[in-house]
Design an enzyme around this catalytic site. Structure first.
Site, short mmCIF file in Angstrom:
data_model
loop_
_atom_site.label_atom_id
_atom_site.label_comp_id
_atom_site.label_asym_id
_atom_site.label_seq_id
_atom_site.Cartn_x
_atom_site.Cartn_y
_atom_site.Cartn_z
CD GLU A 5 -4.70 -0.43 -0.82
OE1 GLU A 5 -5.35 0.33 -0.06
OE2 GLU A 5 -4.50 -1.63 -0.56
CG HIS A 45 -10.36 0.49 1.78
ND1 HIS A 45 -11.00 1.37 2.63
CD2 HIS A 45 -9.04 0.60 2.06
CE1 HIS A 45 -10.11 1.99 3.38
NE2 HIS A 45 -8.91 1.54 3.05
CG HIS A 51 -1.64 5.27 2.90
ND1 HIS A 51 -1.98 6.28 3.76
CD2 HIS A 51 -2.45 4.23 3.22
CE1 HIS A 51 -2.96 5.88 4.55
NE2 HIS A 51 -3.25 4.63 4.25
CD GLU A 104 -7.38 3.64 0.88
OE1 GLU A 104 -7.34 4.28 1.94
OE2 GLU A 104 -6.63 2.67 0.65
CG ASP A 162 -14.52 1.41 2.83
OD1 ASP A 162 -15.62 1.15 3.36
OD2 ASP A 162 -13.46 1.44 3.46
CG ASP A 200 -1.92 1.11 1.22
OD1 ASP A 200 -1.87 1.96 0.31
OD2 ASP A 200 -2.78 1.15 2.11
#
Length: 389
Positions: free
Chosen positions: A217, A292, A193, A243, A265, A191
């Site tokens: 991700e 997510h 982020h 997400e 999500d 991830d």
């Protein structure tokens, strides 16, 4: 066996609960004693979402809870100003609760109302963390020994627009150490982020190819989604994102960029109703879905109901071991936590009506008396400027 909705079923009340570590739960009550639970939350903005839920519920009191799609359309479009994470997350929690009520009223799990199961069990992944390659490797081996066959971690901390060679090599070294520790029979996901610029992502991703990650991700922030194609085309590493996308319209551009995995999500992107549509859109582009879910038990339960009815599902995130809270908070608000028992990296299909869980209302109300005011960290670069968290 499929029952029938009581003809006069009406919504008569609701309540919201701020519960630790950072969640918001919603309970919707009906005149027949059937209750539904949802999890409307933007992490760090729980109080704001709570107020939005209360505003939306004003028009649902006295309404038929079974008209889920009609309510969804009116909640998302009836206020004239549309979209955004607060509104879509408030809608998401209400939508989950309405599906929970409908499943309970009909005596079936929600996935039966979505066309029935397309699989018998759902694969899940776990999180690992550590301050060094050795700590990460130890954590990965422990998770593998616990039966998990897939795990995710974050190789980059605060990252400048063009990261230094040392930072890039350190991140790649972490991936190499993990692959050596767990072997090739465990899937590794990273991830980012949104901490990398498109240029930095294009430099880093090819260096990860020898380690065959399951996916990387959110290599860039969602504001740069239109640049994802250049990132995707820079390497063979599968790219995942979603997400921080809140509707099928947000995903429309992204799905065409060549991403491998969509990650909506269920507590942010309009609930079960909208995730079902996003998954169908993704299938048309050959894109898998991995919802997510670093959240609580209601959100996970709703995600699983979708997973069992979604043909292009890949793998499910869950929050045990995620690091935002100590202990087993995911399980603390359930009467029977065995519904989330993971065996060999999978969870079995829930058979109870609705979302398939029984929320421990006593524990929820006790936790809500303490409440929370969780906020995410705000990072800085060494020069004092803002850095992506």
């Amino acid at each position: 066996m499929l029952g029938s909705m009581p003809p006069s079923l009406k919504i008569v009340g609701f309540d919201t609960f701020l519960v630790r570590p950072r969640w918001l739960f919603l309970r919707i009550d009906t005149d027949e004693g059937i209750t539904g639970w949802g999890e409307p939350i933007v992490e760090g903005r729980a109080e704001t979402v709570r107020e939005c839920v209360h505003t939306l519920m004003e028009r649902l009191l006295g309404a038929d809870p079974g008209r889920i799609e009609d309510h969804w359309q009116r909640m998302t479009k009836g206020g004239f100003y549309r979209g955004g994470p607060v509104l879509s997350s408030a809608v998401a929690g209400i939508d989950q609760a309405l599906w929970d009520i409908k499943g309970k009223a009909l005596g079936v799990p929600v996935h039966e109302l979505l066309g029935g199961p397309v699989r018998d069990r759902v694969r899940v992944y776990t999180w690992i963390a550590g301050d060094s390659a050795a700590e990460l490797a130890d954590a990965a081996v422990a998770r593998k020994e616990a039966g998990f066959t897939a795990m995710k971690f974050t190789p980059f901390q605060a990252t400048p627009h063009v990261p230094a060679a040392a930072q890039v090599k350190e991140a790649v070294g972490l991936v190499a150490a993990l692959r050596e520790a767990v072997g090739d029979d465990v899937d590794l996901a990273m991830d980012f982020h949104g901490r990398l610029s498109p240029a930095a992502a294009r430099r880093v991703l090819p260096l990860l190819e020898p380690y065959l990650p399951m996916f990387v991700e959110e290599p860039v922030v969602p504001e740069l989604s239109r640049d994802l194609r250049t990132v995707v085309e820079a390497s063979s590493v599968p790219i995942a994102t979603g997400e921080r996308l809140y509707s099928r319209w947000d995903f429309r551009e992204v799905l065409a960029t060549g991403i491998a995995v969509a990650q909506p999500d269920v507590s942010h992107a309009g609930g079960i109703s909208e995730l079902r549509r996003i998954a169908a859109m993704a299938e048309a582009y050959g894109v898998a879905v991995a919802p997510h879910c670093p959240l609580g038990p209601i959100s996970l339960a709703a995600s699983l109901q979708l997973d069992f009815a979604t043909p292009n599902f890949l793998i499910q995130e869950q929050s045990l071991g995620i690091g935002y809270h100590p202990g087993n908070a995911l399980l603390d608000y359930l009467v029977d936590p065995s519904v989330f028992a993971f065996s060999d990296g999978y969870v079995e299909r829930p058979v109870a009506p609705g979302l398939g869980i029984e929320v421990d209302e006593r524990a929820v109300r006790e936790a809500a008396e303490r409440g929370h005011a969780w906020r995410n960290e705000v990072w800085e670069h060494p020069d004092g400027s803002f850095a992506e968290w």
